[in-house]
Write an enzyme that holds these catalytic residues in place. Structure first.
Site, PDB file in Angstrom:
ATOM      1  N   GLY A  40     -53.138  -3.545 -20.970  1.00 39.30           N
ATOM      2  CA  GLY A  40     -52.642  -4.013 -22.268  1.00 39.30           C
ATOM      3  C   GLY A  40     -53.053  -3.173 -23.460  1.00 39.30           C
ATOM      4  O   GLY A  40     -52.284  -2.992 -24.398  1.00 39.30           O
ATOM      5  N   ASP A  96     -56.128  -5.466 -26.311  1.00 41.88           N
ATOM      6  CA  ASP A  96     -54.897  -5.740 -27.051  1.00 41.88           C
ATOM      7  C   ASP A  96     -54.990  -7.080 -27.765  1.00 41.88           C
ATOM      8  O   ASP A  96     -54.603  -7.205 -28.915  1.00 41.88           O
ATOM      9  CB  ASP A  96     -53.686  -5.712 -26.089  1.00 41.88           C
ATOM     10  CG  ASP A  96     -53.875  -6.579 -24.842  1.00 41.88           C
ATOM     11  OD1 ASP A  96     -54.946  -7.209 -24.678  1.00 41.88           O
ATOM     12  OD2 ASP A  96     -52.946  -6.621 -24.007  1.00 41.88           O
ATOM     13  N   ASP A  99     -57.743 -13.872 -26.586  1.00 36.94           N
ATOM     14  CA  ASP A  99     -57.049 -15.143 -26.395  1.00 36.94           C
ATOM     15  C   ASP A  99     -58.109 -16.211 -26.094  1.00 36.94           C
ATOM     16  O   ASP A  99     -58.793 -16.682 -26.998  1.00 36.94           O
ATOM     17  CB  ASP A  99     -56.027 -14.942 -25.273  1.00 36.94           C
ATOM     18  CG  ASP A  99     -55.147 -16.136 -25.009  1.00 36.94           C
ATOM     19  OD1 ASP A  99     -54.858 -16.883 -25.952  1.00 36.94           O
ATOM     20  OD2 ASP A  99     -54.731 -16.329 -23.851  1.00 36.94           O
ATOM     21  N   LYS A 127     -56.035 -14.691 -31.268  1.00 43.52           N
ATOM     22  CA  LYS A 127     -55.501 -16.066 -31.296  1.00 43.52           C
ATOM     23  C   LYS A 127     -56.699 -17.008 -31.325  1.00 43.52           C
ATOM     24  O   LYS A 127     -57.082 -17.543 -30.279  1.00 43.52           O
ATOM     25  CB  LYS A 127     -54.714 -16.375 -30.012  1.00 43.52           C
ATOM     26  CG  LYS A 127     -53.398 -15.670 -29.804  1.00 43.52           C
ATOM     27  CD  LYS A 127     -52.728 -16.261 -28.549  1.00 43.52           C
ATOM     28  CE  LYS A 127     -51.777 -15.330 -27.888  1.00 43.52           C
ATOM     29  NZ  LYS A 127     -51.315 -15.798 -26.557  1.00 43.52           N
ATOM     30  N   PHE A 148     -46.918 -16.690 -27.153  1.00 36.60           N
ATOM     31  CA  PHE A 148     -47.029 -15.622 -26.155  1.00 36.60           C
ATOM     32  C   PHE A 148     -46.254 -14.416 -26.658  1.00 36.60           C
ATOM     33  O   PHE A 148     -45.055 -14.492 -26.909  1.00 36.60           O
ATOM     34  CB  PHE A 148     -46.502 -16.076 -24.793  1.00 36.60           C
ATOM     35  CG  PHE A 148     -46.927 -15.138 -23.695  1.00 36.60           C
ATOM     36  CD1 PHE A 148     -48.164 -15.267 -23.091  1.00 36.60           C
ATOM     37  CD2 PHE A 148     -46.096 -14.094 -23.307  1.00 36.60           C
ATOM     38  CE1 PHE A 148     -48.575 -14.370 -22.106  1.00 36.60           C
ATOM     39  CE2 PHE A 148     -46.502 -13.190 -22.322  1.00 36.60           C
ATOM     40  CZ  PHE A 148     -47.741 -13.335 -21.729  1.00 36.60           C
ATOM     41  N   VAL A 149     -46.972 -13.293 -26.831  1.00 34.43           N
ATOM     42  CA  VAL A 149     -46.350 -12.108 -27.431  1.00 34.43           C
ATOM     43  C   VAL A 149     -46.242 -10.963 -26.430  1.00 34.43           C
ATOM     44  O   VAL A 149     -47.041 -10.865 -25.492  1.00 34.43           O
ATOM     45  CB  VAL A 149     -47.138 -11.640 -28.680  1.00 34.43           C
ATOM     46  CG1 VAL A 149     -46.940 -12.607 -29.833  1.00 34.43           C
ATOM     47  CG2 VAL A 149     -48.628 -11.469 -28.378  1.00 34.43           C
ATOM     48  N   ASP A 155     -47.611  -7.286 -22.067  1.00 31.88           N
ATOM     49  CA  ASP A 155     -46.528  -7.496 -21.119  1.00 31.88           C
ATOM     50  C   ASP A 155     -46.309  -8.960 -20.795  1.00 31.88           C
ATOM     51  O   ASP A 155     -47.145  -9.824 -21.060  1.00 31.88           O
ATOM     52  CB  ASP A 155     -46.863  -6.791 -19.793  1.00 31.88           C
ATOM     53  CG  ASP A 155     -47.904  -7.562 -18.986  1.00 31.88           C
ATOM     54  OD1 ASP A 155     -48.989  -7.850 -19.551  1.00 31.88           O
ATOM     55  OD2 ASP A 155     -47.638  -7.904 -17.819  1.00 31.88           O
ATOM     56  N   ARG A 161     -44.057  -3.634 -22.123  1.00 30.91           N
ATOM     57  CA  ARG A 161     -45.189  -2.883 -22.706  1.00 30.91           C
ATOM     58  C   ARG A 161     -44.712  -1.737 -23.593  1.00 30.91           C
ATOM     59  O   ARG A 161     -45.424  -1.307 -24.492  1.00 30.91           O
ATOM     60  CB  ARG A 161     -46.061  -2.289 -21.594  1.00 30.91           C
ATOM     61  CG  ARG A 161     -46.774  -3.322 -20.742  1.00 30.91           C
ATOM     62  CD  ARG A 161     -47.870  -2.630 -19.939  1.00 30.91           C
ATOM     63  NE  ARG A 161     -48.341  -3.435 -18.822  1.00 30.91           N
ATOM     64  CZ  ARG A 161     -49.251  -4.391 -18.907  1.00 30.91           C
ATOM     65  NH1 ARG A 161     -49.803  -4.671 -20.058  1.00 30.91           N
ATOM     66  NH2 ARG A 161     -49.636  -5.060 -17.832  1.00 30.91           N
TER      67      ARG A 161
HETATM   68  P1  IMP Z   1     -58.420 -13.858 -22.599  1.00 32.77           P
HETATM   69  O1  IMP Z   1     -59.310 -13.456 -21.470  1.00 32.77           O
HETATM   70  O2  IMP Z   1     -57.846 -15.216 -22.429  1.00 32.77           O
HETATM   71  O3  IMP Z   1     -59.013 -13.637 -23.975  1.00 32.77           O
HETATM   72  O4  IMP Z   1     -57.123 -12.993 -22.484  1.00 32.77           O
HETATM   73  C1  IMP Z   1     -57.071 -11.716 -22.784  1.00 32.77           C
HETATM   74  C2  IMP Z   1     -56.025 -11.029 -21.959  1.00 32.77           C
HETATM   75  O5  IMP Z   1     -54.913 -11.858 -21.613  1.00 32.77           O
HETATM   76  C3  IMP Z   1     -55.483  -9.949 -22.828  1.00 32.77           C
HETATM   77  O6  IMP Z   1     -56.184  -8.756 -22.570  1.00 32.77           O
HETATM   78  C4  IMP Z   1     -54.043  -9.863 -22.433  1.00 32.77           C
HETATM   79  O7  IMP Z   1     -53.888  -8.909 -21.428  1.00 32.77           O
HETATM   80  C5  IMP Z   1     -53.690 -11.215 -21.879  1.00 32.77           C
HETATM   81  N1  IMP Z   1     -52.940 -12.006 -22.882  1.00 32.77           N
HETATM   82  C6  IMP Z   1     -53.405 -13.032 -23.627  1.00 32.77           C
HETATM   83  N2  IMP Z   1     -52.461 -13.519 -24.451  1.00 32.77           N
HETATM   84  C7  IMP Z   1     -51.361 -12.768 -24.212  1.00 32.77           C
HETATM   85  C8  IMP Z   1     -50.028 -12.766 -24.787  1.00 32.77           C
HETATM   86  O8  IMP Z   1     -49.683 -13.533 -25.694  1.00 32.77           O
HETATM   87  N3  IMP Z   1     -49.175 -11.837 -24.290  1.00 32.77           N
HETATM   88  C9  IMP Z   1     -49.525 -10.949 -23.319  1.00 32.77           C
HETATM   89  N4  IMP Z   1     -50.752 -10.902 -22.780  1.00 32.77           N
HETATM   90  C10 IMP Z   1     -51.660 -11.812 -23.218  1.00 32.77           C
HETATM   91 MG    MG Z   2     -55.500  -7.394 -21.242  1.00 26.09          MG
END
Ligand code: IMP
Ligand code: MG
Length: 195
Positions: A40, A96, A99, A127, A148-149, A155, A161
């Site tokens: 990402g 990227d 979340d 987020k 969701f982006v 992706d 991407r």
């Molecule tokens: P986390 O571990 O939940 O913070 O998620 C982080 C990873 O989830 C990021 O590095 C992204 O690859 C993926 N991700 C989270 N939200 C999105 C989204 O809205 N679109 C695409 N990928 C996402």
């Molecule tokens: Mg990622």
């Protein structure tokens, strides 16, 4: 699935320039080791490192938590080889999007175990309303709502991407649609409303 524009190429470029300036100011001439979270952060990292003035080393790790066509995270899979090289280095972990926080929290723990001189985090997108693991980025491009982006490296099921801008993967009028994106962090004057 339809896409709704959220952040334009021009807005991304402006944010990357700002983040580069913030990082240059924070580290001065100290050598920096950028750890990019594939896949990402690939596009963002490529643009960001070209805004950095200090000597830069590049390292990559891989993380995956969205499997197949999911738009909700599943099991976190991480590949992170060669972290021993980060010992005594100033490390900037680049992702990227921040979340739930699981990915960056887990990678931070792995990197800290290698005894770097310092560790800071950069996320192009944040987020905050989704956070389940407490982790905060030191440098943030844009704060966005719970949508969701895709695009600019992000992706859905391996696609999108390559899109140069960032859009929401949901039809207008549904809960995932970004009708009213919130403004960015303090000092960020960009208007995030779809064009
Ligand atoms: P986390 O571990 O939940 O913070 O998620 C982080 C990873 O989830 C990021 O590095 C992204 O690859 C993926 N991700 C989270 N939200 C999105 C989204 O809205 N679109 C695409 N990928 C996402
Ligand atoms: Mg990622």
């Amino acid at each position: 699935m339809p896409r709704t524009p959220l952040i334009s190429q021009a807005q991304i470029r402006t944010a990357v320039v700002r983040l580069g300036a913030e990082i240059n100011e924070r580290y001065g001439a100290h050598e920096l080791t950028v750890v990019s979270v594939l896949h990402g952060a690939l596009v963002f990292t490529a643009d960001l490192i070209r805004r950095l003035d200090m000597p830069v080393r590049l390292h990559t790790v891989s993380a995956r938590s969205y499997h197949a066509q999911a738009t909700a995270p599943g099991e976190l899979q991480v590949q992170a080889d060669g972290l021993a090289e980060l010992r005594d280095r100033h490390v900037l972990l680049v992702d990227d999007i921040l979340d739930t926080g699981r990915t960056l929290a887990h990678l931070s723990t792995l990197i800290r175990a290698a005894s770097p001189a310092s560790l800071r985090l950069v996320a192009l997108l944040d987020k905050p309303s989704r956070r389940s693991t407490p982790v905060q980025a030191d440098f943030v491009g844009f704060e966005i709502p719970d949508v969701f982006v895709v695009g600019y490296g992000l992706d859905h099921d391996g696609r999108f991407r390559n899109l140069p801008d960032i859009s929401v993967l949901a039809p207008a009028g549904t809960p995932g649609h970004a009708d009213a994106p919130r403004p960015g962090p303090p000092g960020d004057t960009l208007d995030l409303r779809p064009e």
